[in-house]
Design an enzyme around this catalytic site. Structure first.
Site, PDB file in Angstrom:
ATOM      1  N   ASP A  54       0.831  -1.206   0.000  1.00 51.73           N
ATOM      2  CA  ASP A  54       0.000   0.000   0.000  1.00 51.73           C
ATOM      3  C   ASP A  54       0.867   1.260   0.000  1.00 51.73           C
ATOM      4  O   ASP A  54       2.049   1.213   0.360  1.00 51.73           O
ATOM      5  CB  ASP A  54      -0.861   0.061   1.272  1.00 51.73           C
ATOM      6  CG  ASP A  54      -1.958  -0.974   1.287  1.00 51.73           C
ATOM      7  OD1 ASP A  54      -2.018  -1.819   0.374  1.00 51.73           O
ATOM      8  OD2 ASP A  54      -2.767  -0.938   2.236  1.00 51.73           O
ATOM      9  N   HIS A 105      -5.896   2.846  -3.668  1.00 51.08           N
ATOM     10  CA  HIS A 105      -5.829   3.054  -2.205  1.00 51.08           C
ATOM     11  C   HIS A 105      -6.270   4.498  -1.915  1.00 51.08           C
ATOM     12  O   HIS A 105      -5.737   5.125  -1.008  1.00 51.08           O
ATOM     13  CB  HIS A 105      -4.387   2.789  -1.769  1.00 51.08           C
ATOM     14  CG  HIS A 105      -4.196   2.587  -0.297  1.00 51.08           C
ATOM     15  ND1 HIS A 105      -4.951   1.717   0.452  1.00 51.08           N
ATOM     16  CD2 HIS A 105      -3.289   3.130   0.567  1.00 51.08           C
ATOM     17  CE1 HIS A 105      -4.528   1.749   1.708  1.00 51.08           C
ATOM     18  NE2 HIS A 105      -3.532   2.608   1.811  1.00 51.08           N
ATOM     19  N   TYR A 146      -6.562   2.136   6.132  1.00 49.19           N
ATOM     20  CA  TYR A 146      -6.853   1.730   7.520  1.00 49.19           C
ATOM     21  C   TYR A 146      -7.766   0.502   7.593  1.00 49.19           C
ATOM     22  O   TYR A 146      -8.108   0.048   8.674  1.00 49.19           O
ATOM     23  CB  TYR A 146      -7.463   2.890   8.331  1.00 49.19           C
ATOM     24  CG  TYR A 146      -6.760   4.203   8.068  1.00 49.19           C
ATOM     25  CD1 TYR A 146      -5.516   4.466   8.622  1.00 49.19           C
ATOM     26  CD2 TYR A 146      -7.334   5.158   7.227  1.00 49.19           C
ATOM     27  CE1 TYR A 146      -4.854   5.646   8.344  1.00 49.19           C
ATOM     28  CE2 TYR A 146      -6.674   6.341   6.951  1.00 49.19           C
ATOM     29  CZ  TYR A 146      -5.433   6.577   7.514  1.00 49.19           C
ATOM     30  OH  TYR A 146      -4.785   7.745   7.234  1.00 49.19           O
ATOM     31  N   HIS A 196       4.140  -2.023   2.972  1.00 51.41           N
ATOM     32  CA  HIS A 196       4.163  -0.690   2.354  1.00 51.41           C
ATOM     33  C   HIS A 196       5.464  -0.533   1.578  1.00 51.41           C
ATOM     34  O   HIS A 196       6.547  -0.607   2.196  1.00 51.41           O
ATOM     35  CB  HIS A 196       4.021   0.383   3.435  1.00 51.41           C
ATOM     36  CG  HIS A 196       2.734   0.264   4.201  1.00 51.41           C
ATOM     37  ND1 HIS A 196       2.576  -0.620   5.240  1.00 51.41           N
ATOM     38  CD2 HIS A 196       1.541   0.876   4.033  1.00 51.41           C
ATOM     39  CE1 HIS A 196       1.334  -0.527   5.698  1.00 51.41           C
ATOM     40  NE2 HIS A 196       0.679   0.370   4.981  1.00 51.41           N
TER      41      HIS A 196
HETATM   42 NI    NI Z   1      -2.327   3.071   3.502  1.00 50.92          NI
END
Ligand code: NI
Length: 250
Positions: A54, A105, A146, A196
Protein backbone atom coordinates in the site's frame (compact mmCIF):
# COMPACT_ATOMS: atom_id res chain seq x y z
CA UNK A 1 3.80 10.27 8.80
CA UNK A 2 0.36 8.81 8.41
CA UNK A 3 -1.89 7.84 11.26
CA UNK A 4 -2.84 4.20 11.47
CA UNK A 5 -4.32 4.24 14.95
CA UNK A 6 -7.73 3.00 13.86
CA UNK A 7 -6.38 0.00 12.03
CA UNK A 8 -8.38 -3.11 12.52
CA UNK A 9 -11.53 -1.50 13.85
CA UNK A 10 -14.55 -3.40 12.72
CA UNK A 11 -12.65 -6.22 11.05
CA UNK A 12 -14.91 -8.68 12.82
CA UNK A 13 -17.72 -7.58 10.53
CA UNK A 14 -15.99 -8.96 7.52
CA UNK A 15 -16.38 -12.45 6.28
CA UNK A 16 -13.53 -14.61 5.16
CA UNK A 17 -13.53 -15.93 1.67
CA UNK A 18 -15.30 -19.21 1.28
CA UNK A 19 -12.69 -21.15 -0.57
CA UNK A 20 -13.36 -24.06 -2.85
CA UNK A 21 -10.69 -26.54 -3.76
CA UNK A 22 -9.58 -27.01 -7.30
CA UNK A 23 -8.43 -30.40 -8.51
CA UNK A 24 -4.94 -31.30 -7.37
CA UNK A 25 -2.21 -30.61 -9.84
CA UNK A 26 -4.46 -28.89 -12.35
CA UNK A 27 -2.62 -26.16 -14.24
CA UNK A 28 -4.70 -23.03 -13.92
CA UNK A 29 -4.33 -20.19 -16.37
CA UNK A 30 -5.16 -16.81 -14.99
CA UNK A 31 -5.98 -13.56 -16.71
CA UNK A 32 -4.76 -10.58 -14.70
CA UNK A 33 -6.90 -7.49 -14.19
CA UNK A 34 -5.03 -4.35 -15.10
CA UNK A 35 -2.02 -6.27 -16.26
CA UNK A 36 -2.86 -8.51 -19.14
CA UNK A 37 -0.07 -10.95 -18.33
CA UNK A 38 -0.82 -14.63 -18.06
CA UNK A 39 0.81 -17.05 -15.70
CA UNK A 40 0.46 -20.75 -15.11
CA UNK A 41 0.44 -22.07 -11.60
CA UNK A 42 0.22 -25.59 -10.29
CA UNK A 43 -2.74 -25.79 -7.94
CA UNK A 44 -3.32 -28.58 -5.49
CA UNK A 45 -1.17 -28.90 -2.42
CA UNK A 46 0.83 -25.69 -2.90
CA UNK A 47 0.52 -23.20 -0.07
CA UNK A 48 -0.52 -19.86 -1.49
CA UNK A 49 0.17 -16.40 -0.13
CA UNK A 50 -0.42 -12.89 -1.50
CA UNK A 51 1.98 -10.06 -0.74
CA UNK A 52 0.28 -6.67 -0.99
CA UNK A 53 1.83 -3.21 -0.89
CA UNK A 54 0.00 0.00 0.00
CA UNK A 55 0.75 3.73 -0.12
CA UNK A 56 3.08 3.74 -3.16
CA UNK A 57 4.30 4.15 -5.72
CA UNK A 58 7.60 5.67 -4.67
CA UNK A 59 10.20 5.68 -7.43
CA UNK A 60 13.22 4.57 -5.42
CA UNK A 61 11.75 1.92 -3.17
CA UNK A 62 9.09 0.56 -5.52
CA UNK A 63 11.70 0.21 -8.28
CA UNK A 64 13.97 -1.81 -6.02
CA UNK A 65 11.07 -3.98 -4.92
CA UNK A 66 9.99 -4.65 -8.52
CA UNK A 67 13.57 -5.63 -9.41
CA UNK A 68 13.77 -7.97 -6.42
CA UNK A 69 10.42 -9.58 -7.21
CA UNK A 70 11.40 -10.03 -10.84
CA UNK A 71 14.62 -11.74 -9.83
CA UNK A 72 12.58 -14.16 -7.73
CA UNK A 73 9.82 -14.53 -10.36
CA UNK A 74 7.20 -13.55 -7.83
CA UNK A 75 4.03 -11.53 -8.31
CA UNK A 76 2.43 -9.19 -5.81
CA UNK A 77 -0.41 -6.68 -5.58
CA UNK A 78 0.03 -2.92 -5.34
CA UNK A 79 -2.68 -0.59 -4.04
CA UNK A 80 -1.63 2.84 -5.27
CA UNK A 81 -2.28 6.29 -3.88
CA UNK A 82 -3.54 8.50 -6.73
CA UNK A 83 -1.59 11.61 -5.80
CA UNK A 84 1.65 9.64 -6.05
CA UNK A 85 1.02 8.40 -9.58
CA UNK A 86 2.29 11.44 -11.49
CA UNK A 87 5.90 10.84 -12.49
CA UNK A 88 5.61 7.11 -11.86
CA UNK A 89 3.68 6.21 -15.01
CA UNK A 90 6.47 4.11 -16.51
CA UNK A 91 6.98 2.30 -13.24
CA UNK A 92 3.28 1.46 -13.04
CA UNK A 93 3.28 0.25 -16.60
CA UNK A 94 6.24 -2.02 -15.81
CA UNK A 95 4.45 -3.21 -12.69
CA UNK A 96 1.46 -4.39 -14.68
CA UNK A 97 3.55 -5.80 -17.52
CA UNK A 98 5.49 -7.89 -15.01
CA UNK A 99 2.20 -9.50 -13.97
CA UNK A 100 1.60 -7.68 -10.71
CA UNK A 101 -1.96 -6.71 -9.84
CA UNK A 102 -2.66 -2.99 -9.55
CA UNK A 103 -5.41 -1.57 -7.37
CA UNK A 104 -6.38 1.71 -5.73
CA UNK A 105 -5.83 3.05 -2.21
CA UNK A 106 -7.73 6.36 -2.74
CA UNK A 107 -6.24 9.56 -4.19
CA UNK A 108 -5.19 11.27 -0.94
CA UNK A 109 -4.96 8.28 1.42
CA UNK A 110 -8.17 9.17 3.20
CA UNK A 111 -10.51 7.19 5.40
CA UNK A 112 -13.32 6.27 3.01
CA UNK A 113 -15.98 6.12 5.71
CA UNK A 114 -15.60 9.88 6.21
CA UNK A 115 -16.55 10.70 2.63
CA UNK A 116 -19.70 11.85 0.89
CA UNK A 117 -20.66 9.89 -2.21
CA UNK A 118 -19.24 12.66 -4.33
CA UNK A 119 -15.92 12.69 -2.49
CA UNK A 120 -15.73 8.89 -2.55
CA UNK A 121 -16.12 8.94 -6.32
CA UNK A 122 -13.39 11.58 -6.54
CA UNK A 123 -11.00 9.65 -4.31
CA UNK A 124 -11.53 6.27 -5.92
CA UNK A 125 -12.81 7.18 -9.37
CA UNK A 126 -10.10 9.71 -10.07
CA UNK A 127 -7.41 7.21 -9.13
CA UNK A 128 -9.02 4.52 -11.28
CA UNK A 129 -9.18 6.99 -14.18
CA UNK A 130 -5.46 7.72 -13.83
CA UNK A 131 -4.69 4.00 -13.86
CA UNK A 132 -6.93 3.50 -16.88
CA UNK A 133 -4.97 6.21 -18.71
CA UNK A 134 -1.75 4.33 -18.01
CA UNK A 135 -2.81 0.69 -18.20
CA UNK A 136 -6.03 0.67 -20.20
CA UNK A 137 -9.36 -0.61 -18.95
CA UNK A 138 -9.18 -2.61 -15.73
CA UNK A 139 -11.08 -3.26 -12.53
CA UNK A 140 -8.50 -1.80 -10.11
CA UNK A 141 -9.83 -3.25 -6.88
CA UNK A 142 -9.97 -1.06 -3.79
CA UNK A 143 -8.04 -1.38 -0.57
CA UNK A 144 -9.56 1.12 1.85
CA UNK A 145 -6.93 2.99 3.90
CA UNK A 146 -6.85 1.73 7.52
CA UNK A 147 -9.02 -1.21 6.44
CA UNK A 148 -12.16 0.55 7.56
CA UNK A 149 -15.38 0.32 5.56
CA UNK A 150 -19.09 0.73 6.17
CA UNK A 151 -22.27 -0.10 4.29
CA UNK A 152 -22.04 3.00 2.12
CA UNK A 153 -18.51 2.14 1.05
CA UNK A 154 -19.59 -1.43 0.28
CA UNK A 155 -22.33 -0.03 -1.96
CA UNK A 156 -20.07 2.46 -3.69
CA UNK A 157 -16.92 0.33 -4.10
CA UNK A 158 -17.78 -0.97 -7.58
CA UNK A 159 -15.56 -3.97 -6.95
CA UNK A 160 -14.36 -6.22 -4.12
CA UNK A 161 -12.71 -4.66 -1.05
CA UNK A 162 -9.34 -6.22 -0.31
CA UNK A 163 -8.25 -6.25 3.33
CA UNK A 164 -5.56 -8.49 4.87
CA UNK A 165 -4.93 -11.26 7.36
CA UNK A 166 -1.26 -10.64 8.26
CA UNK A 167 -0.09 -7.17 9.29
CA UNK A 168 3.52 -6.88 10.47
CA UNK A 169 3.03 -3.11 11.02
CA UNK A 170 6.06 -2.46 8.85
CA UNK A 171 5.49 1.32 9.00
CA UNK A 172 5.97 1.42 12.76
CA UNK A 173 9.63 0.83 13.57
CA UNK A 174 11.02 0.04 10.10
CA UNK A 175 12.97 -2.79 11.70
CA UNK A 176 13.57 -5.32 8.94
CA UNK A 177 14.38 -8.24 11.25
CA UNK A 178 11.26 -7.69 13.33
CA UNK A 179 9.03 -7.34 10.24
CA UNK A 180 10.36 -10.57 8.72
CA UNK A 181 9.93 -12.43 12.01
CA UNK A 182 6.38 -11.09 12.50
CA UNK A 183 5.29 -12.38 9.10
CA UNK A 184 7.04 -15.74 9.34
CA UNK A 185 5.53 -16.34 12.76
CA UNK A 186 1.95 -15.68 11.69
CA UNK A 187 1.67 -16.60 8.03
CA UNK A 188 -0.61 -19.43 6.92
CA UNK A 189 -1.83 -20.76 3.63
CA UNK A 190 -4.19 -18.34 1.89
CA UNK A 191 -3.04 -15.26 3.77
CA UNK A 192 -2.96 -11.74 2.40
CA UNK A 193 0.05 -9.87 3.84
CA UNK A 194 -0.06 -6.09 4.24
CA UNK A 195 3.15 -4.13 3.65
CA UNK A 196 4.16 -0.69 2.35
CA UNK A 197 6.55 -0.28 -0.57
CA UNK A 198 7.51 3.29 0.40
CA UNK A 199 10.05 2.19 3.03
CA UNK A 200 13.49 0.73 2.32
CA UNK A 201 13.10 -1.51 5.38
CA UNK A 202 9.86 -2.93 3.98
CA UNK A 203 11.45 -3.70 0.64
CA UNK A 204 14.29 -5.52 2.39
CA UNK A 205 11.82 -7.38 4.58
CA UNK A 206 9.51 -8.32 1.70
CA UNK A 207 12.34 -9.86 -0.31
CA UNK A 208 13.57 -11.82 2.70
CA UNK A 209 10.01 -12.99 3.35
CA UNK A 210 9.74 -14.17 -0.27
CA UNK A 211 12.98 -16.14 0.05
CA UNK A 212 12.02 -17.69 3.37
CA UNK A 213 8.48 -18.67 2.42
CA UNK A 214 9.49 -19.91 -1.03
CA UNK A 215 11.90 -22.30 0.67
CA UNK A 216 8.96 -23.46 2.84
CA UNK A 217 6.95 -24.32 -0.27
CA UNK A 218 4.78 -21.22 -0.48
CA UNK A 219 3.80 -19.86 -3.88
CA UNK A 220 3.35 -16.10 -4.15
CA UNK A 221 0.33 -14.96 -6.14
CA UNK A 222 -1.63 -11.78 -6.67
CA UNK A 223 -4.87 -11.34 -4.73
CA UNK A 224 -6.82 -11.97 -7.89
CA UNK A 225 -4.91 -15.18 -8.54
CA UNK A 226 -5.35 -16.26 -4.93
CA UNK A 227 -9.12 -15.92 -5.19
CA UNK A 228 -9.20 -17.55 -8.60
CA UNK A 229 -7.09 -20.52 -7.50
CA UNK A 230 -9.28 -21.01 -4.45
CA UNK A 231 -12.48 -20.77 -6.50
CA UNK A 232 -13.63 -17.58 -4.80
CA UNK A 233 -15.71 -15.36 -7.05
CA UNK A 234 -14.90 -11.69 -6.33
CA UNK A 235 -18.11 -9.86 -5.49
CA UNK A 236 -18.75 -6.13 -5.51
CA UNK A 237 -18.80 -4.58 -2.05
CA UNK A 238 -17.59 -7.74 -0.29
CA UNK A 239 -14.49 -7.59 1.94
CA UNK A 240 -11.84 -10.29 1.53
CA UNK A 241 -9.08 -10.87 4.07
CA UNK A 242 -7.72 -14.30 3.16
CA UNK A 243 -8.55 -17.35 1.09
CA UNK A 244 -7.60 -20.44 3.07
CA UNK A 245 -8.44 -23.92 1.87
CA UNK A 246 -11.67 -25.15 3.38
CA UNK A 247 -11.43 -27.45 6.40
CA UNK A 248 -10.54 -31.00 5.51
CA UNK A 249 -8.90 -30.23 2.18
CA UNK A 250 -5.29 -31.38 1.76
NI1 NI B 1 -2.33 3.07 3.50
Amino acid sequence: MRQYGLRGVGLGLFSLCVALALGPGTPEEIQMAGGGAQVEIETGPAKLVALTFDDGPRLSTTRRLLDGLELREVNATFFLVGQRIEGCEDLIEEMAEAGHQVGVHTFDHVMVTDLSREDFDLQVGKTRALLTDILGEGEFWLRPPYGIVDESVECWADGPLILWSVDPEDWKDRDTDRIVAAVLEHVQDGDIILMHDIYESSVDAALRIVDALTSQGYVFVTVEQLMDLRGVEPECGVCYRACPLPEGEP
